[in-house]
Design a protein around this motif. Structure first.
Motif, PDB file in Angstrom:
ATOM      1  N   UNK A   1       0.822  -1.208   0.000  1.00  0.00           N
ATOM      2  CA  UNK A   1       0.000   0.000   0.000  1.00  0.00           C
ATOM      3  C   UNK A   1       0.853   1.253   0.000  1.00  0.00           C
ATOM      4  N   UNK A   2       1.848   1.270   0.872  1.00  0.00           N
ATOM      5  CA  UNK A   2       2.707   2.453   0.933  1.00  0.00           C
ATOM      6  C   UNK A   2       3.531   2.612  -0.347  1.00  0.00           C
ATOM      7  N   UNK A   3       4.016   1.502  -0.913  1.00  0.00           N
ATOM      8  CA  UNK A   3       4.804   1.587  -2.159  1.00  0.00           C
ATOM      9  C   UNK A   3       3.942   2.119  -3.284  1.00  0.00           C
ATOM     10  N   UNK A   4       2.675   1.718  -3.318  1.00  0.00           N
ATOM     11  CA  UNK A   4       1.781   2.201  -4.368  1.00  0.00           C
ATOM     12  C   UNK A   4       1.539   3.691  -4.212  1.00  0.00           C
ATOM     13  N   UNK A   5       1.433   4.182  -2.979  1.00  0.00           N
ATOM     14  CA  UNK A   5       1.267   5.618  -2.753  1.00  0.00           C
ATOM     15  C   UNK A   5       2.498   6.390  -3.197  1.00  0.00           C
TER      16      UNK A   5
ATOM     17  N   UNK B   1       3.397  12.564  -7.285  1.00  0.00           N
ATOM     18  CA  UNK B   1       4.042  13.401  -8.331  1.00  0.00           C
ATOM     19  C   UNK B   1       5.119  14.304  -7.762  1.00  0.00           C
ATOM     20  N   UNK B   2       5.091  14.471  -6.454  1.00  0.00           N
ATOM     21  CA  UNK B   2       6.093  15.360  -5.860  1.00  0.00           C
ATOM     22  C   UNK B   2       7.465  14.713  -5.768  1.00  0.00           C
ATOM     23  N   UNK B   3       7.490  13.393  -5.942  1.00  0.00           N
ATOM     24  CA  UNK B   3       8.779  12.706  -5.852  1.00  0.00           C
ATOM     25  C   UNK B   3       9.458  12.704  -7.214  1.00  0.00           C
ATOM     26  N   UNK B   4      10.741  12.456  -7.149  1.00  0.00           N
ATOM     27  CA  UNK B   4      11.498  12.405  -8.401  1.00  0.00           C
ATOM     28  C   UNK B   4      11.189  11.105  -9.129  1.00  0.00           C
TER      29      UNK B   4
ATOM     30  N   UNK C   1      13.312   8.910 -10.203  1.00  0.00           N
ATOM     31  CA  UNK C   1      14.129   7.817  -9.655  1.00  0.00           C
ATOM     32  C   UNK C   1      13.488   7.253  -8.402  1.00  0.00           C
ATOM     33  N   UNK C   2      12.917   8.142  -7.560  1.00  0.00           N
ATOM     34  CA  UNK C   2      12.282   7.666  -6.328  1.00  0.00           C
ATOM     35  C   UNK C   2      11.043   6.853  -6.644  1.00  0.00           C
ATOM     36  N   UNK C   3      10.242   7.340  -7.672  1.00  0.00           N
ATOM     37  CA  UNK C   3       9.042   6.574  -8.020  1.00  0.00           C
ATOM     38  C   UNK C   3       9.404   5.209  -8.610  1.00  0.00           C
ATOM     39  N   UNK C   4      10.546   5.193  -9.416  1.00  0.00           N
ATOM     40  CA  UNK C   4      10.978   3.900  -9.971  1.00  0.00           C
ATOM     41  C   UNK C   4      11.338   2.922  -8.847  1.00  0.00           C
ATOM     42  N   UNK C   5      12.028   3.443  -7.822  1.00  0.00           N
ATOM     43  CA  UNK C   5      12.354   2.587  -6.677  1.00  0.00           C
ATOM     44  C   UNK C   5      11.068   2.082  -5.990  1.00  0.00           C
ATOM     45  N   UNK C   6      10.078   2.954  -5.912  1.00  0.00           N
ATOM     46  CA  UNK C   6       8.821   2.554  -5.284  1.00  0.00           C
ATOM     47  C   UNK C   6       8.148   1.456  -6.106  1.00  0.00           C
TER      48      UNK C   6
END
Length: 470
Positions: free
Chosen positions: A397-401, A406-409, A411-416
Motif C-alpha cells: 500500500x505504501x509503495x503504491x502511494x 508526483x512530488x517525488x522524483x 528515480x524515487x518513483x521507480x524505486x517505489x
C-alpha cells in the motif's frame, strides 16, 4: 437246614426206588428164564445185573441198596428153592456181596467223576456266558459255531443269535477283503491281537479288541478260529475326538500368524511353530538345538533376566516389547506374552508364550510421528506466512502511494515501483506457503524459492541501504 434234610431224604427215596425197580426186573428175569428156558438161572446172576443197573443209573446209594436187597433175596431163594447147604449159600452170598460192593464202589467213583465233570462244565459254561468279553468261534468256512451271551449283545444279534450265521455278515463291505485275508492267514497257525471294526445287526459300528487263535483238530488240520473280543467303541470314539482336537490344535499352532514357543529356564527352545522359525530366520526345527535364547536372540541379555524375574514372581506377563536378533543379524522388535508351566510339585517345567513381530508397525509409527511433525511445521509456516502477508499488504500500500506521488522524483518513483513488484512476488510466495497447509487448495504449483529471492534482491538492497546476505 430243613431244605437240606428234605433234599437228602428225596435222594434216598429216589435211590431206593431205583434199586427196587432193578431188583424187580431181576426177579422177573429169573422167573422167565427158569420157566421158559431149560437152563436154570440162579438169582445171583440177575441180582448182579440189578446191582450194576442200580449203581449206574441211580448212583452209589442205589447200588448199595440193590446190593443189600439182592444179597438177602439170593440167600432166601437159594436156601429154600435150590436146597444148598448153609455153608454153600453163605459162601455164594459173600462172593455175590463182594462183587456187588466192588461194582458199587467202582460206579461210585465213576459217578463222582461224572458229577464233578458236569459241575466243571457247568461252571465253565457259566463263566463263558457271563464273561465281560465276547467269545466267538467260527469254523474254517467262516460259519459261527459258538457265541456267548456277551457276543450276541455286542453284535445286537437279536433272538435268533449268532449261531450258524456267517461272520462276514457282521463285517463292513469295505473291510471284507482284509477279513478274508485274515481268515486264510489264521489257517497257517498265525495268532493276532488287533483293533477291528464290525457291523452290528442294526448297521451301527462296533470297534473291538480282538484276540484270535486258530483251532486244529486231532489230525492237525485247521478247523476254525476262537476269538475273544472286547468292546472298545467308546475308547475309539474318545481317541477320534482326541485326534481331531490334536489336529485342530496342530493346525492352529502351525498356521497362527504369531510365533509360538516352549522354552526351558536355561534358554533352550523345546518347540516352535513355523511362524517363529520364519521370524528368527531359522530354516528348520533342527536349528533350534543350536540356539541359546539369552546369548543368541536377545539384543540386551538383561531384558531376559528381568522377564524371568517377572515370571517367577507373577507367573506370567503380557505385551512386553523388546528387540531380538535374527539368525542373519537383523534386529527386529517383538511383543511377547508368556506364562510359566509347573509340575505338581511347583517346579518349572517350561515357559510358553507368543511373539509378535511389530518391526513394521514400529516403523510406520515412526513415519507417522515424522509426518505429524512435518504437518505441525507446515502449520507454523502457514501461520507465519499469513502474518508476513499482512505486513506485505501494508508495504504494498505504501509503495503504491509513493509510486503515484508526483512530488517525488522519477528515480524515487521507480524505486517505489520496484519495491511494489517485489512485494507482489513475496505475496504470491506467502500464498503458496499458506496453500501447503490448506486441504482446499485447487491446484499445487511448484515454486522456486531461490528465483523468487533473486527477483526481490535489488529492491531489498536498495530499500535497506546497506549490504546484506541473501
Amino acid at each position: 437246614m430243613n431244605r437240606k434234610i428234605t433234599s437228602l431224604r428225596s435222594i434216598k427215596l429216589r435211590d431206593f426206588c431205583v434199586a427196587l425197580v432193578a431188583c424187580g426186573v431181576a426177579w422177573l428175569a429169573e422167573f422167565l428164564f427158569n420157566r421158559f428156558v431149560s437152563v436154570e438161572v440162579t438169582p445171583l446172576l440177575t441180582g448182579l445185573g440189578a446191582v450194576i443197573f442200580s449203581a449206574a443209573w441211580g448212583g452209589p446209594a442205589a447200588g448199595w441198596a440193590a446190593t443189600v436187597t439182592m444179597t438177602v433175596w439170593c440167600a432166601v431163594c437159594m436156601g429154600i428153592g435150590w436146597h444148598y447147604t448153609v455153608a454153600d449159600v453163605s459162601l455164594r452170598c459173600v462172593i455175590f456181596a463182594a462183587e456187588s460192593a466192588l461194582v458199587t464202589i467202582g460206579s461210585s467213583r465213576l459217578f463222582r467223576i461224572g458229577g464233578e465233570l458236569e459241575k466243571s462244565n457247568t461252571r465253565l459254561r457259566q463263566l463263558v456266558d457271563t464273561a465281560a468279553e465276547g467269545i466267538l468261534m467260527q469254523n474254517g468256512a467262516g460259519i459261527i459255531t459258538y457265541a456267548n451271551v456277551r457276543m450276541n449283545e455286542m453284535l445286537a444279534a437279536g433272538p435268533g443269535g449268532l449261531l450258524d450265521r456267517r461272520f462276514e455278515d457282521f463285517v463292513f463291505p469295505e473291510d471284507l477283503a482284509a477279513e478274508r485275508f485274515r481268515l486264510q492267514r489264521r489257517g497257517s497257525a498265525a495268532r493276532e491281537q488287533i483293533d477291528r471294526r464290525l457291523r452290528r445287526a442294526d448297521g451301527s459300528e462296533l470297534w473291538v479288541l480282538s484276540c484270535s487263535n486258530p483251532v486244529f483238530d486231532e489230525r492237525g488240520d485247521f478247523s476254525g478260529i476262537l476269538s475273544m473280543m472286547t468292546d472298545i467303541t467308546e475308547r475309539k470314539a474318545a481317541e477320534t475326538a482326541l485326534r481331531r482336537s490334536e489336529e485342530k490344535f496342530r493346525g492352529l499352532f502351525e498356521n497362527v500368524v504369531e510365533g509360538v514357543y516352549q522354552s526351558t529356564p536355561d534358554g533352550r527352545i523345546l518347540a516352535a511353530n513355523p511362524m517363529l522359525l520364519k521370524m528368527l530366520n531359522l530354516k528348520s526345527e533342527a536349528e533350534l538345538n543350536d540356539v541359546n535364547i539369552s546369548k543368541d536372540l536377545y539384543v540386551d541379555p538383561k531384558v531376559r533376566q528381568r522377564l524371568l524375574v517377572i515370571l517367577e514372581r507373577d507367573g506370567s506377563f503380557q505385551n512386553v516389547e523388546f528387540d531380538l536378533r535374527r539368525r542373519d543379524g537383523r534386529i527386529i522388535t517383538v511383543l511377547e506374552n508368556a506364562r510359566v508351566v509347573r509340575d505338581p510339585n511347583g517346579d518349572v517345567l517350561y515357559y510358553e508364550g507368543t511373539l509378535t513381530d511389530i518391526t513394521t508397525r514400529k516403523r510406520v509409527e515412526e513415519q507417522l510421528r515424522q509426518a505429524q511433525k512435518t504437518e505441525a511445521l507446515a502449520g507454523l509456516a502457514a501461520g507465519v506466512a499469513q502474518d508476513f502477508n499482512s505486513i506485505l499488504t501494508v508495504i504494498s500500500g505504501y509503495c503504491e502511494l509513493l509510486a503515484t506521488d508526483a512530488s517525488l522524483s522519477i528515480a524515487a518513483r521507480d524505486h517505489a515501483f520496484e519495491a511494489l513488484r517485489a512485494a507482489e512476488t513475496a505475496g504470491k510466495l506467502t500464498q503458496q506457503l499458506v496453500a501447503l497447509n490448506s486441504p482446499r487448495s485447487a491446484e499445487e504449483t511448484p515454486i522456486d524459492v531461490s528465483a523468487a529471492i533473486r527477483k526481490v534482491e535489488p529492491s531489498v538492497r536498495a530499500s535497506m541501504g546497506r549490504d546484506i546476505e541473501l
